[in-house]
Design a protein around this motif. Structure first.
Motif, short mmCIF file in Angstrom:
data_model
loop_
_atom_site.label_atom_id
_atom_site.label_comp_id
_atom_site.label_asym_id
_atom_site.label_seq_id
_atom_site.Cartn_x
_atom_site.Cartn_y
_atom_site.Cartn_z
N ARG A 211 129.92 44.77 14.79
CA ARG A 211 130.90 43.85 15.36
C ARG A 211 130.33 43.14 16.60
O ARG A 211 130.58 41.96 16.84
CB ARG A 211 132.18 44.62 15.71
CG ARG A 211 133.31 43.74 16.24
CD ARG A 211 134.53 44.60 16.59
NE ARG A 211 135.06 45.27 15.41
CZ ARG A 211 135.89 44.71 14.54
NH1 ARG A 211 136.31 43.46 14.74
NH2 ARG A 211 136.34 45.38 13.50
N GLU A 215 130.83 39.13 15.97
CA GLU A 215 131.93 38.41 16.61
C GLU A 215 131.49 37.19 17.43
O GLU A 215 132.14 36.14 17.35
CB GLU A 215 132.76 39.36 17.48
CG GLU A 215 133.72 40.22 16.67
CD GLU A 215 134.69 40.99 17.54
OE1 GLU A 215 134.36 41.29 18.70
OE2 GLU A 215 135.79 41.30 17.05
N LEU A 252 136.43 44.04 9.79
CA LEU A 252 135.50 43.07 10.35
C LEU A 252 135.17 41.99 9.33
O LEU A 252 135.11 40.79 9.65
CB LEU A 252 134.23 43.77 10.82
CG LEU A 252 133.10 42.87 11.34
CD1 LEU A 252 133.56 42.06 12.55
CD2 LEU A 252 131.86 43.70 11.68
N GLU A 254 137.07 40.96 6.92
CA GLU A 254 138.26 40.10 6.84
C GLU A 254 138.33 39.15 8.02
O GLU A 254 138.71 37.97 7.88
CB GLU A 254 139.52 40.97 6.78
CG GLU A 254 139.69 41.73 5.47
CD GLU A 254 140.93 42.61 5.48
OE1 GLU A 254 141.41 42.94 6.59
OE2 GLU A 254 141.40 42.95 4.39
N GLN A 255 137.96 39.63 9.20
CA GLN A 255 137.99 38.80 10.40
C GLN A 255 137.03 37.61 10.26
O GLN A 255 137.36 36.48 10.67
CB GLN A 255 137.62 39.65 11.62
CG GLN A 255 137.62 38.88 12.94
CD GLN A 255 137.19 39.76 14.10
OE1 GLN A 255 137.09 40.99 13.98
NE2 GLN A 255 136.92 39.15 15.25
N ARG A 258 138.64 35.14 7.85
CA ARG A 258 139.79 34.47 8.48
C ARG A 258 139.34 33.42 9.49
O ARG A 258 140.04 32.44 9.73
CB ARG A 258 140.70 35.49 9.18
CG ARG A 258 141.60 36.26 8.26
CD ARG A 258 142.75 36.89 9.05
NE ARG A 258 142.29 37.60 10.23
CZ ARG A 258 141.95 38.88 10.26
NH1 ARG A 258 142.01 39.60 9.15
NH2 ARG A 258 141.55 39.45 11.39
N SER A 259 138.17 33.62 10.08
CA SER A 259 137.68 32.67 11.08
C SER A 259 137.21 31.36 10.45
O SER A 259 136.88 30.40 11.16
CB SER A 259 136.51 33.29 11.86
OG SER A 259 135.32 33.30 11.09
N THR A 290 138.19 41.60 0.76
CA THR A 290 138.20 41.03 2.11
C THR A 290 137.95 39.52 2.10
O THR A 290 138.10 38.87 3.13
CB THR A 290 137.12 41.69 2.99
OG1 THR A 290 135.81 41.30 2.53
CG2 THR A 290 137.25 43.20 2.99
#
Length: 444
Positions: A211, A215, A252, A254-255, A258-259, A290
């Motif tokens: 992450r 990120e 993570l 999925e994040q 989604r971004s 995901t």
């Protein structure tokens, strides 16, 4: 699922290293002298496997000829006979470890650990400083090697990145700092739209560590895709199912999706058996849920997957499981390359035989492809032009983007296993060469 499978899926990770070799090769039926020779090879090349591979992938009744066994375990003829005999002699007389290490080092340095200086050639420079642990070979893509990702759940015997794992600091590619140097470089190079986090195996990292690297990329508008190179689906699918941080890892993924970024797991599958266990199916389904895409790739390896039937079976099953076949590679000129190499003529025959047998959904795959200094060179086949038999080739990806997709030709050579074995069929140089071919060494 029966009780045995459930218990197996919950079992924790256990690594087997060189100190377990004698016990494991005895299980394969090797006599003492051959076991010693295998241990000698393992002093030079890395060995690591785990309980999932040993218990669920290897068919021990067929060992040492089982393809997964050969994928995992060193073979005595991977190295020159005199080198194996010398190191085996040191082990037999219990020589001091520094003597063994010195002998192993001398052999490694003859194994072309970083072909054609590709580490130095591809390392980006910023403000006059070389950025360690990064490679920028193609305009749109940067490779990033996190320090924590420089190992794998198990080591393939053919791995072209074997120098990462042998304890030679000068041979490792790793970013010693955090992600900020990567972010700064990307901001200075807006043409980069893809980042590949690789190693080793990026999936050896915990979700929390991964992450930290992922990120910051999500805030960069220029980044379209985040790729993660991994063999974990084949060698430790529990990473995505039963490991303690599996849920956090999938969150993570999925994040990232989604971004608005594409998340691609670049999964290495070398043999259909790696796709046959219930837990690998479950792991693939969880990843796909995901929104991530799983793209598959592997090199063509003699004695492990060198038949059209193996690749056809692998691609068919990958499509059934929702993955995207991506690349068939040619084994690089490093480590025990001569042991695994398949002539380019045969490589194309195998690719074409498998490609012709699958549906259009599996024909997303490209190959056979050589990852050379100039770029990814694809062997399109053998043709006859101007009364001459030639190899037809093109660059799938290139250091010079203007060369992508343009065909070129090489003299036919049935023994050739790499681009450096070929000569231009028309003219004195290939399109990507700045001087006559006879003066240029094109590395694998």
């Amino acid at each position: 699922m029966d009780t045995t499978q459930t218990t197996s899926m919950k079992r924790g990770f256990r690594a087997f290293t060189a100190r377990h070799l004698d016990q494991l090769t005895a299980r394969a039926g090797l006599p003492p002298d051959e076991r010693l020779a295998v241990r000698a090879v393992a002093e030079v090349l890395p060995f690591r496997t785990n309980n999932y591979v040993v218990d669920e992938l290897i068919d021990w009744s067929s060992a040492p000829d089982d393809p997964i066994y050969r994928l995992m375990f060193p073979q005595k003829d991977m190295l020159p006979e005199e080198d194996v005999a010398h190191i085996a002699g040191l082990l037999r007389r219990a020589a001091p470890q520094h003597e063994v290490q010195q002998a192993a080092h001398r052999v490694r340095m003859r194994l072309n650990p970083h072909p054609a200086g590709q580490v130095q050639l591809n390392s980006p420079v910023m403000d006059g400083h070389v950025l360690e642990g990064m490679q920028h070979k193609y305009r749109e893509t940067v490779l990033f090697f996190p320090r924590q990702g420089q190992t794998c759940h198990a080591y393939c015997t053919y791995c072209f990145r074997w120098p990462q794992f042998v304890g030679e600091p000068g041979l490792r590619i790793a970013a010693d700092g955090g992600v900020q140097a990567l972010v700064d470089y990307l901001l200075a190079h807006p043409e980069v739209t893809n980042v590949l986090i690789t190693g080793g195996d990026a999936m050896i990292m915990s979700a929390s560590v991964l992450r930290q690297y992922v990120e910051p990329l999500l805030a960069l508008g220029q980044i379209e895709s985040v790729r993660v190179g991994t063999k974990a689906l084949a060698f430790w699918p529990r990473k995505f199912v039963t490991d303690p941080d599996a849920a956090d890892l999938l969150a993570l993924f999925e994040q990232v999706v989604r971004s608005g970024k594409n998340l691609a797991l670049m999964a290495h599958f070398s043999h259909p058996r790696e796709l046959e266990t219930p837990i690998v199916e479950q792991a693939i389904a969880r990843i796909r849920s995901t929104g991530a895409v799983v793209r598959t790739q592997a090199p063509l390896i003699r004695s492990i997957n060198d038949s059209p039937e193996v690749w056809e079976s692998m691609w068919r099953r990958q499509v059934r499981l929702g993955m995207v076949p991506y690349y068939m590679f040619v084994e690089r000129d490093t480590g025990p390359a001569d042991y695994f190499a398949v002539p380019l003529v045969r490589a194309h025959e195998i690719f074409r035989g498998a490609y012709a047998a699958v549906s259009g959904l599996a024909r997303t795959v490209r190959g056979p492809s050589m990852s050379t200094t100039a770029g990814k060179v694809c062997v399109d086949g053998v043709a006859e032009l101007a009364g001459r038999k030639v190899f037809a080739l093109h660059l799938i990806q290139a250091r010079d983007p203007d060369l992508v997709g343009k065909p070129f030709y090489a003299e036919y050579d049935p023994a050739a296993v790499w681009l450096s074995d070929l000569k231009p069929a028309f003219g004195d140089r290939f399109p990507f060469e700045e001087s006559p071919a006879r003066e240029v060494s094109v590395g694998r």
